[in-house]
Design a protein around this motif. Structure first.
Motif, PDB file in Angstrom:
ATOM      1  N   ILE A  14       0.786  -1.170  -0.005  1.00 21.90           N
ATOM      2  CA  ILE A  14      -0.047   0.185   0.089  1.00 21.90           C
ATOM      3  C   ILE A  14       0.945   1.145  -0.004  1.00 21.90           C
ATOM      4  N   ALA A  15       1.898   1.332   0.942  1.00 20.40           N
ATOM      5  CA  ALA A  15       2.868   2.388   0.862  1.00 20.40           C
ATOM      6  C   ALA A  15       3.296   2.703  -0.243  1.00 20.40           C
ATOM      7  N   LEU A  16       4.037   1.654  -1.173  1.00 18.11           N
ATOM      8  CA  LEU A  16       4.562   1.848  -2.338  1.00 18.11           C
ATOM      9  C   LEU A  16       3.531   2.144  -3.455  1.00 18.11           C
ATOM     10  N   ILE A  17       2.320   1.809  -3.279  1.00 17.82           N
ATOM     11  CA  ILE A  17       1.437   2.287  -4.270  1.00 17.82           C
ATOM     12  C   ILE A  17       1.144   3.589  -3.998  1.00 17.82           C
ATOM     13  N   LEU A  18       0.785   4.203  -2.913  1.00 18.09           N
ATOM     14  CA  LEU A  18       0.894   5.584  -2.555  1.00 18.09           C
ATOM     15  C   LEU A  18       1.889   6.460  -3.002  1.00 18.09           C
ATOM     16  N   LEU A  19       3.127   6.009  -2.868  1.00 18.56           N
ATOM     17  CA  LEU A  19       4.316   6.683  -3.228  1.00 18.56           C
ATOM     18  C   LEU A  19       4.394   6.956  -4.481  1.00 18.56           C
ATOM     19  N   ILE A  20       4.203   5.904  -5.591  1.00 20.18           N
ATOM     20  CA  ILE A  20       4.391   5.962  -6.757  1.00 20.18           C
ATOM     21  C   ILE A  20       3.252   6.893  -7.260  1.00 20.18           C
ATOM     22  N   ILE A  21       1.870   6.668  -6.968  1.00 20.83           N
ATOM     23  CA  ILE A  21       0.802   7.712  -7.239  1.00 20.83           C
ATOM     24  C   ILE A  21       1.155   9.265  -7.007  1.00 20.83           C
ATOM     25  N   VAL A  22       1.651   9.491  -5.731  1.00 24.33           N
ATOM     26  CA  VAL A  22       2.073  10.720  -5.472  1.00 24.33           C
ATOM     27  C   VAL A  22       3.065  11.576  -6.456  1.00 24.33           C
ATOM     28  N   ILE A  23       4.251  10.500  -6.620  1.00 25.21           N
ATOM     29  CA  ILE A  23       5.421  10.825  -7.730  1.00 25.21           C
ATOM     30  C   ILE A  23       5.014  11.008  -8.870  1.00 25.21           C
ATOM     31  N   SER A  24       3.931  10.252  -9.392  1.00 26.23           N
ATOM     32  CA  SER A  24       3.382  10.295 -10.662  1.00 26.23           C
ATOM     33  C   SER A  24       2.734  11.715 -10.907  1.00 26.23           C
ATOM     34  N   ILE A  25       1.837  12.124  -9.802  1.00 30.15           N
ATOM     35  CA  ILE A  25       1.037  13.323 -10.037  1.00 30.15           C
ATOM     36  C   ILE A  25       2.027  14.609  -9.957  1.00 30.15           C
ATOM     37  N   GLY A  26       3.106  14.497  -9.317  1.00 26.81           N
ATOM     38  CA  GLY A  26       4.234  15.596  -9.094  1.00 26.81           C
ATOM     39  C   GLY A  26       4.645  15.856 -10.414  1.00 26.81           C
ATOM     40  N   VAL A  27       5.288  14.554 -10.990  1.00 23.95           N
ATOM     41  CA  VAL A  27       5.929  14.654 -12.123  1.00 23.95           C
ATOM     42  C   VAL A  27       5.227  15.228 -13.465  1.00 23.95           C
ATOM     43  N   LEU A  28       3.802  14.834 -13.411  1.00 22.64           N
ATOM     44  CA  LEU A  28       2.969  15.235 -14.355  1.00 22.64           C
ATOM     45  C   LEU A  28       2.420  16.747 -14.210  1.00 22.64           C
ATOM     46  N   GLY A  29       2.503  17.237 -13.083  1.00 22.78           N
ATOM     47  CA  GLY A  29       1.907  18.362 -12.696  1.00 22.78           C
ATOM     48  C   GLY A  29       3.086  19.362 -12.860  1.00 22.78           C
ATOM     49  N   PHE A  30       4.416  19.187 -12.629  1.00 24.45           N
ATOM     50  CA  PHE A  30       5.438  20.004 -12.890  1.00 24.45           C
ATOM     51  C   PHE A  30       5.664  20.132 -14.483  1.00 24.45           C
ATOM     52  N   LYS A  31       5.507  18.892 -15.254  1.00 21.49           N
ATOM     53  CA  LYS A  31       5.597  19.076 -16.524  1.00 21.49           C
ATOM     54  C   LYS A  31       4.622  19.827 -17.310  1.00 21.49           C
ATOM     55  N   PHE A  32       3.469  19.889 -16.763  1.00 21.56           N
ATOM     56  CA  PHE A  32       2.327  20.523 -17.267  1.00 21.56           C
ATOM     57  C   PHE A  32       2.479  22.107 -16.811  1.00 21.56           C
ATOM     58  N   VAL A  76       3.702  15.058   1.806  1.00 20.97           N
ATOM     59  CA  VAL A  76       4.763  14.920   2.852  1.00 20.97           C
ATOM     60  C   VAL A  76       4.265  13.848   3.998  1.00 20.97           C
ATOM     61  N   SER A  77       3.233  13.735   4.361  1.00 16.76           N
ATOM     62  CA  SER A  77       2.541  12.627   5.183  1.00 16.76           C
ATOM     63  C   SER A  77       2.884  11.380   4.394  1.00 16.76           C
ATOM     64  N   ILE A  78       2.410  11.298   3.383  1.00 17.87           N
ATOM     65  CA  ILE A  78       2.510  10.011   2.622  1.00 17.87           C
ATOM     66  C   ILE A  78       3.832   9.398   2.390  1.00 17.87           C
ATOM     67  N   PHE A  79       4.839  10.416   2.110  1.00 18.08           N
ATOM     68  CA  PHE A  79       6.006  10.074   1.985  1.00 18.08           C
ATOM     69  C   PHE A  79       6.633   9.736   3.566  1.00 18.08           C
ATOM     70  N   ALA A  80       6.491  10.228   4.403  1.00 18.18           N
ATOM     71  CA  ALA A  80       6.992   9.905   5.803  1.00 18.18           C
ATOM     72  C   ALA A  80       6.288   8.311   6.223  1.00 18.18           C
ATOM     73  N   TYR A  81       4.909   8.470   6.015  1.00 13.55           N
ATOM     74  CA  TYR A  81       4.385   6.904   6.218  1.00 13.55           C
ATOM     75  C   TYR A  81       5.032   5.816   5.329  1.00 13.55           C
ATOM     76  N   SER A  82       5.294   6.238   4.209  1.00 17.70           N
ATOM     77  CA  SER A  82       5.928   5.192   3.103  1.00 17.70           C
ATOM     78  C   SER A  82       7.328   4.619   3.682  1.00 17.70           C
ATOM     79  N   VAL A  83       8.133   5.811   4.248  1.00 20.50           N
ATOM     80  CA  VAL A  83       9.354   5.348   4.557  1.00 20.50           C
ATOM     81  C   VAL A  83       9.344   4.446   5.950  1.00 20.50           C
ATOM     82  N   SER A  84       8.500   5.092   6.750  1.00 17.73           N
ATOM     83  CA  SER A  84       8.439   4.554   7.856  1.00 17.73           C
ATOM     84  C   SER A  84       7.914   2.946   8.111  1.00 17.73           C
TER      85      SER A  84
END
Length: 338
Positions: A14-32, A76-84
């Motif tokens: 679950i943590a990996l999936i959330l991390l991938i989703i957030v990273i994908s949103i961030g990459v696409l957002g900065f690209k757009f 931030v919260s998702i990243f911290a949760y995933s790392v922990s």
């Protein structure tokens, strides 16, 4: 423990999936919003999520700044949760109890036609000693952690839990097991386990302990092939030492434990012969070849014959019981490649 272990692995997914989703949103957002390259967009996403405070690759306009604020708030919260979660999982994999658990599971998966012992009390220990002497594969289900920690060894394979739960019996490989020995002190527990085991594996041989006379028939009706009452056997043995002491002492000296001290052996037809051709006891001439004497015969139908005649026919699926000194039993095993 298996549920906890599986849930820990599920949290990592679950943590990996959330991390991938957030990273994908961030990459696409900065690209757009900022027309960054893919590498720059990924870089901006990572430094934003991790809050390391590096400067932007290029100045951000108002839309890009608003998107960055949104990304910080959600990531931030998702990243911290995933790392922990991932860190906890990695550390737990090196925990001695986890390592022992995984080792136990690996050994269980390799078991086939094995014996399951329920309970490691006095009767369970005696059963384990006998099975070890014959090199029979077995697993012990025990719910007392102290007993497991005290008795755990390379020769004994323990599975912690309550055997009244079907999931634990399945985890112990009951579907592939050859026999179940139920040695719990409470007849009600033995009855429940026998009933469950018989439903899971119709071909399983079940041997159960019983303390009360009233429980004997109930456990047999539940599906046990044999029901043993230790107190009755002990009392009968002590009384026999008074009535026929020399006979009982002689029988006590007959060993059926261990390869080097055994005096009585049970031999299957299939272990002696490679074909299904019928033979008589006279034909195999076991006495002259090995020195062993056949004292019992069990027919394929389950009929027992004590001290069978020389003309008794040995058929496929039958068994014989032989008596001899340890060296004669050893010669028997070599003669018939048992």
């Amino acid at each position: 423990m298996i549920k906890i272990y599986n849930w820990g692995r599920r949290k990592v997914y679950i943590a990996l999936i959330l991390l991938i989703i957030v990273i994908s949103i961030g990459v696409l957002g900065f690209k757009f919003f900022s027309d960054y390259s893919w590498i720059d967009a990924l870089y901006m996403t990572v430094i934003t999520m991790s809050t390391v405070g590096f400067s932007e690759v290029h100045p951000l306009d108002d839309n890009a700044k608003l998107f960055t604020i949104f990304l910080i708030a959600t990531s931030v919260s998702i990243f911290a949760y995933s790392v922990s979660v991932i860190t906890e999982y990695i550390v737990s994999k090196n925990d001695p109890k986890r390592v022992q658990y995984r080792k136990t599971q690996k050994m269980i998966h390799q078991l086939e036609n094995h014996i399951i012992i329920i309970g490691y009390g006095r009767n369970g220990k005696q059963a384990a000693v006998k099975l070890l002497a014959y090199s029979k594969p077995f697993i012990i289900i025990e719910k007392d952690s102290d007993v497991i920690e005290r008795c755990q060894s390379d020769q004994l394979l323990f599975l912690k839990g309550n055997a009244t739960e079907d999931d634990l019996l399945i985890q112990a490989g009951i579907k592939n097991a050859d026999c179940l020995i139920c040695t719990l002190p409470e007849d009600a527990d033995n009855l429940f386990i026998v009933l469950s085991a018989r439903q899971i594996n119709k071909k399983l041989k079940i041997i159960s302990r019983a303390s009360q006379d009233t429980s004997y028939k109930k456990i047999r009706l539940a599906g046990a092939d044999n029901v043993i009452m230790p107190d009755r056997i002990g009392g009968d043995h002590m009384a026999s030492l008074v009535v026929v002491p020399d006979l009982i002492e002689f029988l006590d000296n007959l060993s059926i434990v261990g390869k080097r001290s055994i005096n009585i052996e049970e031999v299957c037809f299939e272990d002696m012969f490679d074909d299904d051709r019928e033979r008589t006891i006279r034909t195999i001439d076991m006495r002259s070849k090995t020195g062993c004497t056949i004292i019992g015969y069990k027919s394929p139908d389950g009929e027992y014959i004590v001290n069978p005649e020389a003309d008794t026919i040995l058929r496929p699926s039958s068994k014989i019981v032989v008596l001899g000194r340890p060296e004669q039993i050893e010669l028997l095993n070599k003669e018939f490649n048992i």
